[in-house]
Design a protein around this motif. Structure first.
Motif, short mmCIF file in Angstrom:
data_model
loop_
_atom_site.label_atom_id
_atom_site.label_comp_id
_atom_site.label_asym_id
_atom_site.label_seq_id
_atom_site.Cartn_x
_atom_site.Cartn_y
_atom_site.Cartn_z
N ASN A 265 -50.14 107.90 34.12
CA ASN A 265 -49.78 106.82 33.20
C ASN A 265 -50.31 105.48 33.69
N ALA A 266 -50.61 104.63 32.74
CA ALA A 266 -51.06 103.26 33.04
C ALA A 266 -50.90 102.43 31.77
N PRO A 267 -50.72 101.12 31.90
CA PRO A 267 -50.63 100.27 30.71
C PRO A 267 -51.89 100.42 29.84
N TRP A 268 -51.69 100.55 28.54
CA TRP A 268 -52.81 100.81 27.65
C TRP A 268 -53.86 99.71 27.73
N ILE A 269 -53.42 98.48 28.00
CA ILE A 269 -54.36 97.36 28.03
C ILE A 269 -55.36 97.48 29.18
N LEU A 270 -55.00 98.30 30.19
CA LEU A 270 -55.89 98.47 31.35
C LEU A 270 -56.89 99.60 31.17
N ARG A 271 -56.82 100.31 30.07
CA ARG A 271 -57.69 101.48 29.88
C ARG A 271 -59.17 101.14 30.06
#
Length: 436
Positions: A265-271
């Motif tokens: 998992n990771a914040p979507w903005i960091l994709r």
């Protein structure tokens, strides 16, 4: 799905061990060097020592496996015993493993052999491990000596156990193991060397024993990612799994080994940022690898209730017996029609009723695969014995059979009786019949 669940005739019902984890006193191996090093390159809970003394007690242990009702035993031969020094092959050790095969056959048990299960002879390690350009030839020479003794008495041979774990841990530093390298270029070379070694061994086996089925046993995860974690998941799955499927198209079977699911998992903005970093080798080396090592270290079980409230095993793994269904379906999609054997599946728990639960739910998943037409030939439980679990020592208990560390006495657990009844009847009974 209604119960009981009936499995195909001829289904392989087994349990597994690995030589270094059960035999004891494997003094010529690279892991033994690490275990006995007064200044080790990475911490380890405790040395393997005598382990389960399976080297001397294998006849009794195989007899116990057969008595429970199982019909298959997966075990590994130890290169460090067979070729303790370069080019010097120990005929007594070769005969020892041939005798193990014969003991299986005498008890009506199908032997399933692994040629390399994590450990290497110390001299092979000193000569460069998997990146040594001579490694594939050395592995092929060793394979030839083994197969000339075992010949066609073993219907299944797995050349290398969990190639993804061997190379990512040894060359990217996640749960560091020999050779304790942390370098992407070395990782690429080692992965290529492993694939070449597998290819060489497969050719040797097909030459020496044409009827033997050859494959690798792959450690696979049920991967899950949120919107931001997708790039990391794809990268991790490539270096841990896909890299070693390059050779699988020409294998006779695929071994699937799955214990859990992994969430990335990771914040979507960091994709987009993460994707860009993973495309850059320098940034991956300097940023991603240290992060993976920190996360791996944080995942080491420390005892007590999990802080996240998720049900976990003694290894700290998320409880997910059904994950093997996802990984097997992935293999079947990649290699349509190719035979699949579940070569490892099990749970580290000190509550044997949980082991029955894990077995039942895992076998229900395997039955769904078979019902959908997937060519699943067998299920092999990890493990036969409570044994030495690598860097975690003797604390995690996976075995169907308990081993008293002070006396080496064996005690067959209720889970072994339950699983043995499944094997004898070739079916998983209705749930009420499993209560102990």
């Amino acid at each position: 799905m209604s119960e009981p669940l009936t499995f195909p005739d001829g289904f392989l019902w087994g349990a597994a061990t690995a030589a270094h984890q059960v035999e004891g006193n494997n003094t010529n191996s690279d892991w033994w060097e690490w275990e006995t090093d007064p200044s080790p390159k990475a911490p380890m809970a405790e040395p393997s020592g005598l382990a389960c003394d399976h080297f001397h007690r294998y006849k009794d242990d195989i007899a116990l496996l057969a008595e429970t009702g199982l019909n298959t035993y997966r075990f590994s031969v130890e290169w460090a015993r067979i070729e303790p020094r370069p080019g010097e092959f120990d005929r007594e050790m070769l005969q020892h493993y041939a005798d193990m095969v014969a003991t299986c056959i005498d008890h009506g048990v199908t032997p399933m052999v692994t040629l390399q299960h994590f450990t290497l002879p110390a001299w092979v390690s000193h000569a460069g491990f998997w990146t040594n350009p001579d490694f594939p030839g050395l592995f092929g020479r060793y394979t030839r000596h083994v197969m000339e003794h075992l010949e066609d008495g073993v219907p299944y041979v797995s050349t290398i156990n969990e190639p993804g774990n061997v190379i990512t841990r040894g060359y990217l530093g996640t749960f560091p193991t020999p050779p304790f390298v942390r370098n992407l270029d070395a990782f690429d070379a080692a992965a290529a060397g492993l694939n070449a070694a597998h290819r060489t061994a497969r050719d040797v086996i097909h030459e020496v024993a044409p009827g033997v089925k050859v494959g690798m046993s792959h450690a696979m995860q049920d991967w899950h990612a949120d919107a931001g974690g997708g790039p990391t998941m794809e990268w991790a799955r490539e270096v841990h799994e896909d890299r070693y499927f390059a050779e699988t198209a020409d294998d006779d079977f695929v071994g699937v080994q799955t214990y859990t699911r992994l969430d990335v998992n990771a914040p979507w903005i960091l994709r987009p940022v993460i994707a860009a970093v993973l495309r850059n080798r320098r940034l991956t080396q300097s940023l991603v690898l240290p992060m993976l090592r920190r996360e791996a270290a944080a995942a080491v079980p420390t005892g007590g209730a999990p802080a996240d409230g998720i049900r976990r095993t003694l290894m700290g793994y998320r409880w997910a017996p059904e994950a093997v269904e996802v990984t097997s379906r992935r293999v079947a999609k990649l290699f349509p029609g190719k035979e699949i054997v579940i070569t490892e599946h099990g749970v580290a728990t000190d509550d044997d009723a949980e082991r029955v639960e894990y077995l039942r739910d895992g076998l229900r998943a395997v039955h769904r695969l078979i019902a959908d037409g997937l060519p699943i030939a067998g299920y092999v439980h990890w493990s036969l014995l409570d044994n030495w679990e690598w860097w975690d020592g003797y604390r995690p208990t996976y075995g169907l059979i308990a081993v008293d560390r002070s006396t080496q006495d064996r005690t067959v657990k209720p889970s072994a009786r339950w699983y043995g009844d499944v094997a004898r009847t070739n079916r998983v009974p209705a749930r009420s019949a499993s209560r102990m």
